[in-house]
Design a protein around this motif. Sequence first.
Motif, PDB file in Angstrom:
ATOM      1  N   PHE A 174      49.587  47.978  41.890  1.00  0.00           N
ATOM      2  CA  PHE A 174      48.811  46.946  41.735  1.00  0.00           C
ATOM      3  C   PHE A 174      47.837  47.585  40.414  1.00  0.00           C
ATOM      4  CE2 PHE A 174      45.104  49.519  43.801  1.00  0.00           C
ATOM      5  CZ  PHE A 174      46.296  50.234  44.132  1.00  0.00           C
ATOM      6  N   THR A 175      47.082  46.433  39.934  1.00  0.00           N
ATOM      7  CA  THR A 175      46.259  46.346  38.561  1.00  0.00           C
ATOM      8  C   THR A 175      45.404  47.249  38.788  1.00  0.00           C
ATOM      9  OG1 THR A 175      44.823  44.416  38.611  1.00  0.00           O
ATOM     10  CG2 THR A 175      47.039  44.144  37.805  1.00  0.00           C
ATOM     11  N   HIS A 176      44.642  47.283  39.750  1.00  0.00           N
ATOM     12  CA  HIS A 176      43.184  48.211  40.082  1.00  0.00           C
ATOM     13  C   HIS A 176      44.042  49.981  40.495  1.00  0.00           C
ATOM     14  CE1 HIS A 176      41.170  44.561  39.903  1.00  0.00           C
ATOM     15  NE2 HIS A 176      39.858  45.580  40.010  1.00  0.00           N
ATOM     16  N   LYS A 178      45.843  37.693  35.788  1.00  0.00           N
ATOM     17  CA  LYS A 178      45.824  38.808  35.901  1.00  0.00           C
ATOM     18  C   LYS A 178      46.550  39.688  35.287  1.00  0.00           C
ATOM     19  CE  LYS A 178      41.836  40.371  36.911  1.00  0.00           C
ATOM     20  NZ  LYS A 178      40.780  40.874  38.359  1.00  0.00           N
ATOM     21  N   GLU A 193      47.553  39.662  31.614  1.00  0.00           N
ATOM     22  CA  GLU A 193      47.328  40.865  30.879  1.00  0.00           C
ATOM     23  C   GLU A 193      48.054  41.875  30.659  1.00  0.00           C
ATOM     24  OE1 GLU A 193      42.490  40.253  30.126  1.00  0.00           O
ATOM     25  OE2 GLU A 193      42.578  39.066  32.248  1.00  0.00           O
ATOM     26  N   TYR A 194      47.798  42.670  32.317  1.00  0.00           N
ATOM     27  CA  TYR A 194      48.024  43.829  32.557  1.00  0.00           C
ATOM     28  C   TYR A 194      49.300  43.837  32.011  1.00  0.00           C
ATOM     29  CZ  TYR A 194      48.393  47.321  35.580  1.00  0.00           C
ATOM     30  OH  TYR A 194      48.984  49.424  35.697  1.00  0.00           O
ATOM     31  N   PRO A 203      44.173  46.066  30.346  1.00  0.00           N
ATOM     32  CA  PRO A 203      43.942  44.553  30.571  1.00  0.00           C
ATOM     33  C   PRO A 203      43.617  44.126  32.045  1.00  0.00           C
ATOM     34  CG  PRO A 203      45.009  45.248  28.856  1.00  0.00           C
ATOM     35  CD  PRO A 203      45.043  46.581  29.512  1.00  0.00           C
ATOM     36  N   PRO A 209      40.013  49.791  36.482  1.00  0.00           N
ATOM     37  CA  PRO A 209      39.485  50.689  35.793  1.00  0.00           C
ATOM     38  C   PRO A 209      40.350  51.675  34.732  1.00  0.00           C
ATOM     39  CG  PRO A 209      40.500  50.887  38.269  1.00  0.00           C
ATOM     40  CD  PRO A 209      40.923  49.372  37.584  1.00  0.00           C
TER      41      PRO A 209
END
Lengths: 205, 149
Positions: free
Chosen positions: A76-78, A121, A124-125, B38, B42
Amino acid sequence: MQKPRRILIVALSLLALTGSAAFLINGLRSPESEPKYATVLPSPAAVAEFALRDHTGAIFDRDSFRDRWSLVFFGFTHCPDICPATLQQLAIARSRLAVSGKPLPQILLISVDPERDTPGKLAEYVGHFGAGVIGVTGDLAELRKLTSGLGIWFGKSRGANDDYELEHSSAVVVINEDAELQALFSAPHSVDAFVADLPRIMSTT
Amino acid sequence: MKRYASALTLCLLLLCACDSRDEPPLSLSAVRILEPLPGGGPAAGYLTIENHQDRPLVLNAVSSPQFERVQIHVTAIEDDVARMQRLDELAIDARQAFELAPGGTHLMLIAPRHPLNAGDRITLQFDFDDHGLLIIDTTIVARRTVEGS
């Protein structure tokens, strides 16, 4: 020479040739040609049917695995540490494999956090990791159809301030061109392990 | 007298005169703050903390004016499952060094207050027990994805 004896000699010669060929082939498939780091399934297992979306918003389903090899990581991106690190390792490994001139596998980040990881999202990632990296997200129930068949686990734990943490399998799953689970790499991951084993894995079908 | 030091190279801290010994009680080195990816996720922070004292050193908190909050996390992989656990504090044994490194304990810098990229300067504030606030400036580094780039 009598005919039956001639037939016997020919048959024995053919048997000897066949046995030699088999011995030679087995010798060519030496332990050195077997993957050293990945766990390869004795028989590939078909990926279950599911329906998610990729980072462009297009449908991503079982057919999206066909006709190319896929390296799949569930994250996951976080996640600041292991998820981007693993994708980075896969991207570097893919760039090293490019010198072979053979078709390259696609790299997939399948999000276990669809609440936050929208297609936009993810777009972008994954763009940060270069070409050949695809983000996938979608309905949680559809995600579980995919993960359960691959032996992948994930779960959420609530923290303070409406934060939550996600736990997830850290394996990199290798899916073949027939949309079958072929092998998996367990963490800790390394670029060298991917580079060493992927050509061997991808040459088995 | 506190002194501000740049990271990326060894950063040796001289603390307040309340500590009369020549050797500083602690030092920070190899500070690396990786650029946020992006999408608003964090940033990750890694460094080495050396405890020069004969007693444990406790890091209570880290903060930065450039981020809404900074947390200390540890990634643990057990039975092929990755778990990230938040730590309320980080204790370093006497005369030991502790490395915050990829795949293990790390700083999680959450919600940048403005877009941040590799090359930008940020400030980090480390709150150690008995030593007050240690403040350093450092430069965000890029995450390399392709060899040679």
